[in-house]
Design an enzyme around this catalytic site. Sequence first.
Site: not given
Ligand code: AMP
Length: 214
Positions: A13, A88, A127, A160, A171
């Site tokens: 994404k 999400r 990654r 990360r 996740r």
């Molecule tokens: P990402 O970089 O999109 O993989 O997001 C990393 C982490 O941020 C996720 O595993 C969640 O802990 C948090 N996070 C990101 N976006 C959201 C969201 N819309 N709702 C809740 N937690 C989020």
Amino acid sequence: MRIVLLGMPGVGKGTQARLLSLRKGLVQIATGDLLRQEVENGTELGKTAKQYMDQGELVPDQVIIQMMEKYLDEAERKGGYLLDGFPRTVEQAKALDEHLERNGKKLDYVLALVTPEEEVVTRLAGRLTCLNCGATYHQKNNPPKTFGTCDVCSSRLQTRADDDPEAVRNRLRVYLEKSAPLVDYYRAKSILREIDASGTIEEVYDRIQSVLEA
Ligand code: AMP
């Protein structure tokens, strides 16, 4: 245009959102990047979010919804956005719908990127992320030009904390439980387009492009 990108962690994404933003001038709003910035800056929001993020859990809906109101308003003034990582949960999707309704706007597309789970596990395992500008790389499939350094802003690349195997498993579990229902939520509204996210970055981009052009 207002676009939402859906899909499992690691499906690409962020990578596709960055390309769409660079090539089509769409404002990318990546909630994960915004939260990581808050963590880096040591804000109250960042401290709250970190406890959830490191475990691979979702940050509570109310925290995210409140944070997003500001960014959505700002992006709306610039003429649209591309949402990467939001909504999400169905709760967040309803909050987005309410925000859109208040502004008399609608989503144009919800693009669900789809690939087998084994593929996302491999992608996440290699990654590398730039915590400064959010660019992502892969050790094998998409390495940076200079080892360990971001091509875009020259910052140091990192793995990360939530890309370690245990957090990744969590996740994916959280995705299936809380985020996968969004596919049906948007399918019922007839704005869902499923995109095969296997293959190279450019192949996936071309598939997205064909949907947007159609
Ligand atoms: P990402 O970089 O999109 O993989 O997001 C990393 C982490 O941020 C996720 O595993 C969640 O802990 C948090 N996070 C990101 N976006 C959201 C969201 N819309 N709702 C809740 N937690 C989020």
